[in-house]
Design an enzyme around this catalytic site. Structure first.
Site, mmCIF file in Angstrom:
data_model
loop_
_atom_site.group_PDB
_atom_site.id
_atom_site.type_symbol
_atom_site.label_atom_id
_atom_site.label_comp_id
_atom_site.label_asym_id
_atom_site.label_seq_id
_atom_site.Cartn_x
_atom_site.Cartn_y
_atom_site.Cartn_z
ATOM 1 C CG ASP A 128 -8.291 -37.897 -15.426
ATOM 2 O OD1 ASP A 128 -8.814 -37.469 -14.528
ATOM 3 O OD2 ASP A 128 -8.826 -38.907 -15.987
ATOM 4 C CG ASP B 136 -12.664 -40.731 -11.385
ATOM 5 O OD1 ASP B 136 -13.247 -41.578 -10.818
ATOM 6 O OD2 ASP B 136 -12.749 -39.696 -10.795
ATOM 7 C CB THR C 122 -8.605 -35.653 -10.108
ATOM 8 O OG1 THR C 122 -9.940 -36.204 -10.203
ATOM 9 C CG2 THR C 122 -8.265 -35.203 -8.560
ATOM 10 C CG ASP D 44 -10.853 -40.055 -19.170
ATOM 11 O OD1 ASP D 44 -10.585 -39.292 -18.471
ATOM 12 O OD2 ASP D 44 -11.995 -40.701 -19.174
#
Ligand code: CA
Length: 285
Positions: A7, A9, A41, A235
């Site tokens: 991922d 960000d 993403t 995250d």
């Protein structure tokens, strides 16, 4: 050999909006050992290309939360657009509820001219009702959101619609919890759509078959790579679908407890090269 899905960000990108040399080196080392690295993403493909321009990394890119996938040379591999009637209905609802939104298409992120003022007004209204730290946090997220590449400003949703581009997802954004929660409530039970969140202040709607996990599964099939020898690192809630399809998953230390619960391991935070640490653990195992 398998895939290494990362991922962006809150994961590969640190809080200074940079990709560290440590993380870049770890990706290069994994590639040198024969692993295929893929970015997974919510960002649009052209925005991701811009981010990696200076790194000279050769990467597969799953964009728009799994609605698109491209090869390192830019060949489209997967395209899962939203049904037109759903996009129009969602945009109408968001406008009626004064919620800022972005429409992710093939070549641009369309947004209504002047609609970013909704966000500026929300931030202004919150200034004296939140702590200094929260206010900084909000401003950091606002800056991040508006720094995407590829914005195109339109006068109405009809104009966006008439651009005749495939619509991959609609991202709704608000710093006001009640507004965001009302939106989630309005769309969470749609049978033809998936609702995901990739930041504390957004929710995104897309085709029900579009997810980072589904795109990763498709990519593994096309490239003849084994998901049982693959790694995913993330995250946010929109990364859980990736965690579910691979044998090795790492949540970032900055992830929420719920996201951590879905991952096999937890690595360091995005500010402490958590991606590099997870990659090294995976490739030396
Ligand atoms: Ca993330």
């Amino acid at each position: 050999m398998g895939l290494i899905a990362i991922d962006l960000d809150g994961t590969l990108i640190n809080n200074q909006h940079e990709i560290s040399t440590e993380n870049i080196n770890a990706i290069k080392q994994a590639q040198a050992q024969g692993h295929t690295v893929v970015i997974g993403t919510g960002r649009a493909y052209f925005d991701v290309q811009e981010i990696f321009k200076k790194t000279h990394l050769s990467l597969y890119i799953i964009g728009a939360n799994g609605a698109t996938a491209h090869s390192p040379s830019g060949t489209p591999i997967l395209s899962v657009p939203m049904p037109d009637e759903d996009s129009e209905r969602i945009a109408t609802w968001l406008e009626a509820n004064n919620i800022y939104y972005e429409v992710f298409c093939e070549h641009a992120i369309y947004t209504l001219d002047g609609s970013q003022d909704i966000l500026f007004q929300e931030v202004k209204d919150l200034e004296h009702h939140v702590s200094k730290e929260e206010f900084q946090f909000i401003n950091m997220h606002l800056k991040k959101q508006l720094s995407q590449s590829g914005y195109a400003f339109m006068n109405s949703f009809e104009e966006i619609f008439q651009a005749q581009e495939k619509i991959y997802n609609i991202l709704a954004y608000s710093f006001i919890n009640q507004k965001r929660l009302a939106g989630v409530d309005a769309f969470k039970d749609e049978k033809d759509l998936t609702l995901v969140t990739s930041s504390p202040f957004n929710f995104e709607l897309e085709h029900k078959e579009a997810s980072k996990g589904n795109a990763l599964t498709y990519l593994a099939k096309v490239l003849n790579l084994d998901l049982d020898q693959s790694l995913a690192i993330g995250d946010s809630e929109n990364d859980i679908s990736m965690f579910k399809v691979v044998s090795n998953s790492f949540a970032m230390d900055n992830a929420s407890e719920d996201v951590k619960k879905h991952a096999k391991y937890v690595t360091s935070s995005n500010d402490e090269n958590g991606v590099a640490k997870a990659i090294y653990q995976f490739i030396t195992d």
